[in-house]
Motif scaffolding. Structure first.
Motif, mmCIF file in Angstrom:
data_model
loop_
_atom_site.group_PDB
_atom_site.id
_atom_site.type_symbol
_atom_site.label_atom_id
_atom_site.label_comp_id
_atom_site.label_asym_id
_atom_site.label_seq_id
_atom_site.Cartn_x
_atom_site.Cartn_y
_atom_site.Cartn_z
ATOM 1 N N PHE A 199 0.836 -1.193 0.000
ATOM 2 C CA PHE A 199 0.000 0.000 0.000
ATOM 3 C C PHE A 199 0.873 1.246 0.000
ATOM 4 O O PHE A 199 2.065 1.205 0.313
ATOM 5 C CB PHE A 199 -0.906 0.013 1.241
ATOM 6 C CG PHE A 199 -0.161 0.052 2.546
ATOM 7 C CD1 PHE A 199 0.094 1.255 3.193
ATOM 8 C CD2 PHE A 199 0.308 -1.122 3.139
ATOM 9 C CE1 PHE A 199 0.782 1.299 4.400
ATOM 10 C CE2 PHE A 199 0.997 -1.092 4.348
ATOM 11 C CZ PHE A 199 1.233 0.128 4.972
ATOM 12 N N THR A 200 0.248 2.375 -0.362
ATOM 13 C CA THR A 200 0.852 3.687 -0.129
ATOM 14 C C THR A 200 -0.093 4.461 0.774
ATOM 15 O O THR A 200 -1.321 4.279 0.718
ATOM 16 C CB THR A 200 1.083 4.466 -1.432
ATOM 17 O OG1 THR A 200 -0.148 4.568 -2.146
ATOM 18 C CG2 THR A 200 2.115 3.779 -2.295
ATOM 19 N N ILE A 201 0.480 5.341 1.587
ATOM 20 C CA ILE A 201 -0.337 6.060 2.560
ATOM 21 C C ILE A 201 0.202 7.469 2.722
ATOM 22 O O ILE A 201 1.409 7.701 2.601
ATOM 23 C CB ILE A 201 -0.346 5.307 3.914
ATOM 24 C CG1 ILE A 201 -1.398 5.887 4.866
ATOM 25 C CG2 ILE A 201 1.034 5.278 4.549
ATOM 26 C CD1 ILE A 201 -1.679 4.992 6.071
ATOM 27 N N ALA A 202 -0.703 8.413 2.951
ATOM 28 C CA ALA A 202 -0.310 9.807 3.146
ATOM 29 C C ALA A 202 -1.304 10.459 4.097
ATOM 30 O O ALA A 202 -2.483 10.087 4.145
ATOM 31 C CB ALA A 202 -0.294 10.554 1.815
ATOM 32 N N GLN A 203 -0.832 11.450 4.843
ATOM 33 C CA GLN A 203 -1.718 12.183 5.734
ATOM 34 C C GLN A 203 -1.287 13.641 5.797
ATOM 35 O O GLN A 203 -0.135 13.979 5.510
ATOM 36 C CB GLN A 203 -1.724 11.585 7.138
ATOM 37 C CG GLN A 203 -0.420 11.718 7.904
ATOM 38 C CD GLN A 203 -0.530 11.185 9.335
ATOM 39 O OE1 GLN A 203 -1.571 10.685 9.749
ATOM 40 N NE2 GLN A 203 0.538 11.303 10.097
ATOM 41 N N GLY A 204 -2.232 14.495 6.165
ATOM 42 C CA GLY A 204 -1.920 15.911 6.294
ATOM 43 C C GLY A 204 -3.006 16.630 7.048
ATOM 44 O O GLY A 204 -4.139 16.140 7.166
ATOM 45 N N SER A 205 -2.663 17.803 7.588
ATOM 46 C CA SER A 205 -3.624 18.590 8.344
ATOM 47 C C SER A 205 -3.303 20.065 8.169
ATOM 48 O O SER A 205 -2.137 20.459 8.122
ATOM 49 C CB SER A 205 -3.564 18.210 9.827
ATOM 50 O OG SER A 205 -4.559 18.867 10.576
ATOM 51 N N ARG A 206 -4.335 20.881 8.066
ATOM 52 C CA ARG A 206 -4.190 22.330 7.938
ATOM 53 C C ARG A 206 -5.019 23.014 9.030
ATOM 54 O O ARG A 206 -6.111 22.557 9.368
ATOM 55 C CB ARG A 206 -4.678 22.802 6.567
ATOM 56 C CG ARG A 206 -4.089 22.041 5.381
ATOM 57 C CD ARG A 206 -2.731 22.536 4.981
ATOM 58 N NE ARG A 206 -2.187 21.759 3.863
ATOM 59 C CZ ARG A 206 -2.426 22.024 2.582
ATOM 60 N NH1 ARG A 206 -3.202 23.053 2.236
ATOM 61 N NH2 ARG A 206 -1.889 21.275 1.635
ATOM 62 N N GLN A 207 -4.510 24.102 9.526
ATOM 63 C CA GLN A 207 -5.226 24.843 10.570
ATOM 64 C C GLN A 207 -6.411 25.610 10.030
ATOM 65 O O GLN A 207 -7.427 25.767 10.715
ATOM 66 C CB GLN A 207 -4.252 25.802 11.265
ATOM 67 C CG GLN A 207 -4.862 26.597 12.401
ATOM 68 C CD GLN A 207 -3.813 27.389 13.160
ATOM 69 O OE1 GLN A 207 -2.705 26.908 13.388
ATOM 70 N NE2 GLN A 207 -4.157 28.605 13.547
ATOM 71 N N GLY A 208 -6.298 26.099 8.788
ATOM 72 C CA GLY A 208 -7.374 26.898 8.226
ATOM 73 C C GLY A 208 -7.525 28.225 8.963
ATOM 74 O O GLY A 208 -6.585 28.719 9.588
#
Length: 305
Positions: A3-12
């Motif tokens: 598998f490939t996996i990615a994650q991310g988060s933004r404060q906005g």
């Protein structure tokens, strides 16, 4: 498993980020978790942090070689996260319990097991279409299900952001479990907070999840959510996993290459927990609260025996 996996988060546009997310995997299983602290109550980031850490630690502790009863594991560990949050509330003498949504995915034996509380979502994309989607525990979703409002009214309903089921608070969460889903080559699993799905049209979300490089897909998805939330919006977070033996991305992970006793975990970096609201909660304090609940649970189980 490959598998490939990615994650991310933004404060906005929010003053700080209350979303938390992480994934963990080893030779036989993969675990993804995302929590969105509820901004309408104090210290939502505390609840989200506790929920994610509780779930990740439970996976690491109980998944070798595999989770024997996935549905029971997901239900019990989300309930335990709720208890840890209450434990922290008592220790810190908070006026009210911090609250969070949660959505989790467990993959083992080529099957997807998922559970959620609140309105953070899981999507399963198959051949570019949504094959499975969690149903929000929200007021508008209940009204829609009961036929009291139409689909066109959902986006503009005055209660569209109100949820009736969460982790933390006065009532134990009602954990919704999906039936196990056998995975197929090319399937994409997406976990995201409402700051993403509220801001990005369904068709755009699907298109981003078709990206050959899932890391690019997640980044573009968050770019779209960010652009749509310049002045009014929410924190936005996502984890996506692309499943299959034919994945050729250089970031592709093959668990067959991993030693039996090695577990890899990625926690999304976040600001100090609730420092903006006068509640400094250290990692050690969170670990202590989790350990206390685990110890109490162990004593209860011994007493039952």
């Amino acid at each position: 498993m490959k598998f490939t996996i990615a994650q991310g988060s933004r404060q906005g546009p929010r003053p700080y980020n209350q979303d938390r997310l992480a994934y963990s995997y080893h030779r036989n299983a993969i675990f993804l978790v995302l929590a969105d602290g509820m901004g309408g109550h104090a210290h939502g980031d505390v609840a989200a942090e506790i929920a994610v850490k509780t779930m990740i630690e439970a996976f690491q502790r109980e998944s070798q070689p595999m989770i024997t009863q996935p549905a029971q594991f997901l239900r019990e560990q989300i309930a335990q996260a709720h208890n840890v949050i209450e434990n922290v509330r008592l220790q810190k003498r908070l006026m009210e319990s911090p609250r969070t949504t949660i959505v989790v995915a467990l993959i083992q034996q080529n099957k997807l097991f998922c559970a959620h509380v609140g309105d953070s979502r899981l999507y399963l994309y198959r051949n570019g279409l949504v094959d499975h989607q969690t149903e929000d525990h929200s007021v508008v979703q209940s009204l829609l299900r009961e036929g009291k409002i139409s689909a066109d009214e959902v986006d503009h309903h005055p209660h569209r952001n109100k949820i009736y089921n969460c982790v933390g608070g006065d009532r134990a969460p009602n954990v919704e479990l999906a039936a196990p889903i056998p995975l197929r080559e090319g399937d994409v699993i997406l976990l995201c907070s409402d700051g993403v799905w509220n801001a990005v049209p369904d068709i755009s979300m699907a298109q981003h999840m078709l990206a050959a490089d899932i890391n690019d897909g997640v980044n573009r998805l968050l770019d779209d959510a960010d652009a749509a939330s310049i002045t009014v919006g929410d924190n936005m977070s996502a984890i996506a996993l692309q499943w299959g033996q034919r994945v050729i991305n250089p970031l592709t992970i093959s668990t067959l290459d991993l030693p039996v006793d090695v577990t890899t975990t990625m926690m999304n970096a976040a600001a100090p927990v609730s420092s903006a609201y006068g509640l400094d909660l250290t990692d050690d304090e969170i670990e202590k609260a989790i350990a206390e609940i685990q110890e109490a649970l162990g004593r209860t189980q011994q007493h039952i025996k």
